[in-house]
Motif scaffolding. Structure first.
Motif, short mmCIF file in Angstrom:
data_model
loop_
_atom_site.label_atom_id
_atom_site.label_comp_id
_atom_site.label_asym_id
_atom_site.label_seq_id
_atom_site.Cartn_x
_atom_site.Cartn_y
_atom_site.Cartn_z
N CYS A 10 0.38 6.11 4.77
CA CYS A 10 1.67 6.06 4.08
C CYS A 10 2.51 7.29 4.37
O CYS A 10 3.72 7.21 4.51
N ASP A 49 0.80 -1.21 0.00
CA ASP A 49 0.00 0.00 0.00
C ASP A 49 0.84 1.27 0.00
O ASP A 49 0.30 2.37 -0.08
N CYS A 50 2.15 1.12 0.06
CA CYS A 50 3.00 2.31 0.16
C CYS A 50 4.36 1.99 -0.43
O CYS A 50 4.93 0.93 -0.13
N GLY A 72 1.47 6.72 -1.59
CA GLY A 72 0.46 5.72 -1.36
C GLY A 72 -0.01 5.15 -2.68
O GLY A 72 -0.32 5.89 -3.60
#
Length: 125
Positions: free
Chosen positions: A105, A31-32, A51
């Protein structure tokens, strides 16, 4: 998850470089993405993060306004455009990926990134 950086090199002060980080493997839970660097004799420094879902970015104060992080999901690649490079930007630059985490993030710390590339050297003379 495999990460491969490219695009480093030698550049004069004031010049530009664009780093690429191509990722592969099972990446749907990432996710990051982030770029980090480490200069000789210094500790690692977070440079920028993005992100993967909404593309929200964060930069360290030392690069804000000069560096731009971006992503191209179709090419499974994250970029770091570096402009107005200065000698203090000389470092090994690493790409990193973070598994899904409840922390945003933009607040991600280095230790939350589980996957790292081998790095690409940037030298500014």
């Amino acid at each position: 998850v495999q990460l491969v950086e490219s695009g480093g090199g030698l550049v004069q002060a004031g010049g530009s470089l664009k780093l690429s980080c191509t990722y592969s493997g099972y990446t749907s839970f990432i996710d990051c993405m982030g770029w980090f660097r480490q200069a000789p004799g210094k500790g690692p420094e977070g440079v920028a993060t993005i992100g993967t879902a909404q593309g929200i970015t964060r930069y360290s104060d030392s690069v804000k306004g000069r560096f731009t992080i971006s992503q191209d999901k179709r090419r499974s690649t994250v970029y770091l455009q570096m402009d107005n490079l200065q000698p203090e930007d000389t470092a090994m630059y690493y790409c990193a990926a973070r598994p899904t985490n409840t922390q945003p993030c933009v607040a991600a710390g280095r230790y939350s990134f589980a996957y790292w590339g081998q790095g690409t050297q940037v030298t500014v003379s």
